[in-house]
Design a protein around this motif. Structure first.
Motif, PDB file in Angstrom:
ATOM      1  N   ASP A  51       0.852  -1.182   0.000  1.00 11.52           N
ATOM      2  CA  ASP A  51       0.000   0.000   0.000  1.00 11.52           C
ATOM      3  C   ASP A  51       0.890   1.234   0.000  1.00 11.52           C
ATOM      4  O   ASP A  51       1.909   1.274   0.707  1.00 11.52           O
ATOM      5  N   VAL A  52       0.496   2.252  -0.741  1.00 15.20           N
ATOM      6  CA  VAL A  52       1.133   3.559  -0.640  1.00 15.20           C
ATOM      7  C   VAL A  52       0.017   4.591  -0.561  1.00 15.20           C
ATOM      8  O   VAL A  52      -0.941   4.545  -1.334  1.00 15.20           O
ATOM      9  N   PHE A  53       0.124   5.502   0.401  1.00 19.41           N
ATOM     10  CA  PHE A  53      -0.962   6.452   0.620  1.00 19.41           C
ATOM     11  C   PHE A  53      -0.416   7.767   1.159  1.00 19.41           C
ATOM     12  O   PHE A  53       0.664   7.813   1.767  1.00 19.41           O
ATOM     13  N   GLY A  54      -1.168   8.836   0.908  1.00 16.90           N
ATOM     14  CA  GLY A  54      -0.758  10.148   1.376  1.00 16.90           C
ATOM     15  C   GLY A  54      -1.882  11.154   1.182  1.00 16.90           C
ATOM     16  O   GLY A  54      -2.908  10.857   0.565  1.00 16.90           O
ATOM     17  N   ASP A  55      -1.681  12.349   1.720  1.00 17.22           N
ATOM     18  CA  ASP A  55      -2.709  13.391   1.623  1.00 17.22           C
ATOM     19  C   ASP A  55      -2.815  13.969   0.219  1.00 17.22           C
ATOM     20  O   ASP A  55      -3.907  14.325  -0.231  1.00 17.22           O
ATOM     21  N   TYR A  56      -1.662  14.080  -0.469  1.00 15.25           N
ATOM     22  CA  TYR A  56      -1.665  14.675  -1.811  1.00 15.25           C
ATOM     23  C   TYR A  56      -0.702  13.923  -2.732  1.00 15.25           C
ATOM     24  O   TYR A  56       0.233  13.268  -2.280  1.00 15.25           O
ATOM     25  N   ALA A  57      -0.954  14.045  -4.031  1.00 10.30           N
ATOM     26  CA  ALA A  57      -0.065  13.499  -5.051  1.00 10.30           C
ATOM     27  C   ALA A  57      -0.041  14.464  -6.234  1.00 10.30           C
ATOM     28  O   ALA A  57      -1.027  15.157  -6.506  1.00 10.30           O
ATOM     29  N   LEU A  58       1.098  14.495  -6.934  1.00 12.22           N
ATOM     30  CA  LEU A  58       1.231  15.355  -8.115  1.00 12.22           C
ATOM     31  C   LEU A  58       2.049  14.608  -9.166  1.00 12.22           C
ATOM     32  O   LEU A  58       3.271  14.671  -9.196  1.00 12.22           O
ATOM     33  N   PHE A  59       1.344  13.867 -10.026  1.00  9.89           N
ATOM     34  CA  PHE A  59       1.963  13.160 -11.134  1.00  9.89           C
ATOM     35  C   PHE A  59       1.834  14.071 -12.352  1.00  9.89           C
ATOM     36  O   PHE A  59       0.868  13.999 -13.112  1.00  9.89           O
ATOM     37  N   THR A  60       2.796  14.959 -12.505  1.00  8.41           N
ATOM     38  CA  THR A  60       2.647  16.113 -13.381  1.00  8.41           C
ATOM     39  C   THR A  60       2.476  15.741 -14.852  1.00  8.41           C
ATOM     40  O   THR A  60       3.282  15.011 -15.425  1.00  8.41           O
ATOM     41  N   ASP A  61       1.441  16.271 -15.456  1.00  9.26           N
ATOM     42  CA  ASP A  61       1.246  16.199 -16.903  1.00  9.26           C
ATOM     43  C   ASP A  61       2.180  17.240 -17.529  1.00  9.26           C
ATOM     44  O   ASP A  61       2.036  18.436 -17.269  1.00  9.26           O
ATOM     45  N   GLU A  85      -5.991  12.845  -0.993  1.00  9.00           N
ATOM     46  CA  GLU A  85      -6.369  11.642  -0.249  1.00  9.00           C
ATOM     47  C   GLU A  85      -6.236  10.397  -1.125  1.00  9.00           C
ATOM     48  O   GLU A  85      -7.198   9.691  -1.406  1.00  9.00           O
ATOM     49  N   VAL A  86      -5.006  10.144  -1.546  1.00 10.45           N
ATOM     50  CA  VAL A  86      -4.761   9.031  -2.468  1.00 10.45           C
ATOM     51  C   VAL A  86      -4.329   7.777  -1.714  1.00 10.45           C
ATOM     52  O   VAL A  86      -3.712   7.838  -0.641  1.00 10.45           O
ATOM     53  N   HIS A  87      -4.683   6.659  -2.278  1.00  7.65           N
ATOM     54  CA  HIS A  87      -4.329   5.351  -1.721  1.00  7.65           C
ATOM     55  C   HIS A  87      -4.259   4.364  -2.880  1.00  7.65           C
ATOM     56  O   HIS A  87      -5.211   4.211  -3.627  1.00  7.65           O
ATOM     57  N   ALA A 134       5.844  14.264  -6.452  1.00 10.67           N
ATOM     58  CA  ALA A 134       6.548  15.510  -6.168  1.00 10.67           C
ATOM     59  C   ALA A 134       7.037  15.485  -4.719  1.00 10.67           C
ATOM     60  O   ALA A 134       6.436  14.858  -3.853  1.00 10.67           O
ATOM     61  N   ARG A 135       8.134  16.189  -4.484  1.00  8.20           N
ATOM     62  CA  ARG A 135       8.797  16.107  -3.178  1.00  8.20           C
ATOM     63  C   ARG A 135       7.908  16.580  -2.035  1.00  8.20           C
ATOM     64  O   ARG A 135       8.030  16.117  -0.905  1.00  8.20           O
ATOM     65  N   GLU A 136       6.988  17.504  -2.326  1.00 10.10           N
ATOM     66  CA  GLU A 136       6.131  18.014  -1.258  1.00 10.10           C
ATOM     67  C   GLU A 136       4.986  17.067  -0.911  1.00 10.10           C
ATOM     68  O   GLU A 136       4.261  17.308   0.063  1.00 10.10           O
ATOM     69  N   CYS A 137       4.835  15.998  -1.692  1.00 10.90           N
ATOM     70  CA  CYS A 137       3.729  15.049  -1.460  1.00 10.90           C
ATOM     71  C   CYS A 137       4.250  13.816  -0.740  1.00 10.90           C
ATOM     72  O   CYS A 137       4.486  12.761  -1.359  1.00 10.90           O
ATOM     73  N   GLN A 138       4.441  13.949   0.560  1.00  9.88           N
ATOM     74  CA  GLN A 138       4.967  12.852   1.365  1.00  9.88           C
ATOM     75  C   GLN A 138       3.965  11.703   1.429  1.00  9.88           C
ATOM     76  O   GLN A 138       2.753  11.913   1.426  1.00  9.88           O
ATOM     77  N   ALA A 139       4.492  10.479   1.497  1.00 16.47           N
ATOM     78  CA  ALA A 139       3.623   9.302   1.510  1.00 16.47           C
ATOM     79  C   ALA A 139       4.222   8.234   2.407  1.00 16.47           C
ATOM     80  O   ALA A 139       5.346   8.368   2.920  1.00 16.47           O
ATOM     81  N   TYR A 140       3.466   7.158   2.597  1.00 18.80           N
ATOM     82  CA  TYR A 140       3.880   6.051   3.454  1.00 18.80           C
ATOM     83  C   TYR A 140       3.603   4.740   2.731  1.00 18.80           C
ATOM     84  O   TYR A 140       2.650   4.643   1.949  1.00 18.80           O
ATOM     85  N   VAL A 141       4.441   3.749   2.989  1.00 18.08           N
ATOM     86  CA  VAL A 141       4.248   2.433   2.387  1.00 18.08           C
ATOM     87  C   VAL A 141       4.205   1.371   3.478  1.00 18.08           C
ATOM     88  O   VAL A 141       4.831   1.519   4.525  1.00 18.08           O
ATOM     89  N   GLU A 142       3.452   0.316   3.197  1.00 20.15           N
ATOM     90  CA  GLU A 142       3.418  -0.829   4.091  1.00 20.15           C
ATOM     91  C   GLU A 142       3.004  -2.055   3.275  1.00 20.15           C
ATOM     92  O   GLU A 142       2.304  -1.927   2.261  1.00 20.15           O
ATOM     93  N   PRO A 143       3.421  -3.255   3.693  1.00 20.65           N
ATOM     94  CA  PRO A 143       3.079  -4.463   2.935  1.00 20.65           C
ATOM     95  C   PRO A 143       1.569  -4.695   2.908  1.00 20.65           C
ATOM     96  O   PRO A 143       0.841  -4.298   3.817  1.00 20.65           O
ATOM     97  N   CYS A 144       1.096  -5.328   1.830  1.00 24.52           N
ATOM     98  CA  CYS A 144      -0.311  -5.689   1.711  1.00 24.52           C
ATOM     99  C   CYS A 144      -0.439  -6.917   0.820  1.00 24.52           C
ATOM    100  O   CYS A 144       0.548  -7.377   0.227  1.00 24.52           O
ATOM    101  N   ASN A 145      -1.633  -7.453   0.717  1.00 22.85           N
ATOM    102  CA  ASN A 145      -1.957  -8.483  -0.258  1.00 22.85           C
ATOM    103  C   ASN A 145      -2.761  -7.817  -1.365  1.00 22.85           C
ATOM    104  O   ASN A 145      -3.881  -7.351  -1.130  1.00 22.85           O
TER     105      ASN A 145
END
Length: 238
Positions: A8-18, A90-92, A137-148
């Protein structure tokens, strides 16, 4: 799949720039993560030049929502510019990936210990990654953890039909991954089915454009720890 991880990877914001929105300092996110962004997350969990990280699938768990913000970019020459950035909020995601040995790195043949690398990769994932995790983007901090992969309820699980996202950047080819002394950008047309996007491999992308000439960095035993040495450092608490 061999040498695979699921997380799983999740965070408050994401910016996958077009890239089309960068002119004038504005940025708008793609609706879904690019292959390259997810590959960067896997490499932040664990990276060695001996390995090529392959992203297989991504599952979009939360509804796709966007939020615009007024941003003041850093201008080293001075100025007080105000730009508008549009983020995903609020991406996950659930991600499935695996590694293979880099055939374009014969200088690192001494480091091809498959079992050790896989164990270090899984251990690094449980620890939340060896480097900072961010979403595009660097300002969009996220967290990872194992999942199925596939477990839990996703917003698009029972969506009828396919969602097409048009032409998107798939990723970037670097010389040590292709054997060509140039940096290239890959394009593709992703399709989401029931919340899941299955990625084609980089060598399956048909639309490739050369960006610039580039030479690969040299690695050998003088500047790379082998998997066995790295495992010893980890077990020793270093």
């Amino acid at each position: 799949m061999r040498n695979a991880i699921e997380f799983d990877v999740f965070g408050d914001y994401a910016l996958f720039t077009d890239p089309l929105t960068k002119m004038g300092g504005e940025k708008m996110s793609y609706q879904v993560p690019t292959y390259q962004a997810l590959k960067g997350i896997v490499e932040s969990i664990y990276w060695k030049p001996t390995l090529l990280m392959i992203v297989d699938e991504v599952r979009v768990m939360n509804p796709i929502r966007m939020e615009s913000k007024g941003i003041r970019p850093i201008e080293y020459g001075g100025g007080n510019t105000l730009a508008n950035y549009t983020y995903l909020r609020e991406v996950h995601y659930q991600v499935k990936a695996h590694f293979v040995f880099n055939s374009h790195r014969p200088d690192l043949a001494f480091d091809r210990n498959e079992n050790k690398h896989h164990n270090i990769l899984k251990r690094s994932l449980k620890a939340g990654g060896r480097r900072d995790i961010f979403l595009g983007a660097r300002e969009c901090q996220a967290y990872v953890e194992p999942c199925n992969f596939g477990e839990g309820k996703g917003f698009y699980d029972n969506y009828e039909g396919e969602i097409h996202f048009g032409t998107m950047v798939h990723g970037i080819n670097y010389p040590d991954e292709t054997g060509r002394n140039q940096m290239e950008v890959r394009l593709w047309n992703p399709i989401m089915k029931n919340g899941v996007i299955q990625f084609i491999r980089p060598d399956q992308c048909e639309h490739i454009r050369t960006v610039s000439e580039m030479s690969p960095k040299h690695f050998d035993q003088s500047n790379v720890l082998s998997a066995e040495e790295l495992w010893t450092h980890i077990d020793g608490g270093e």
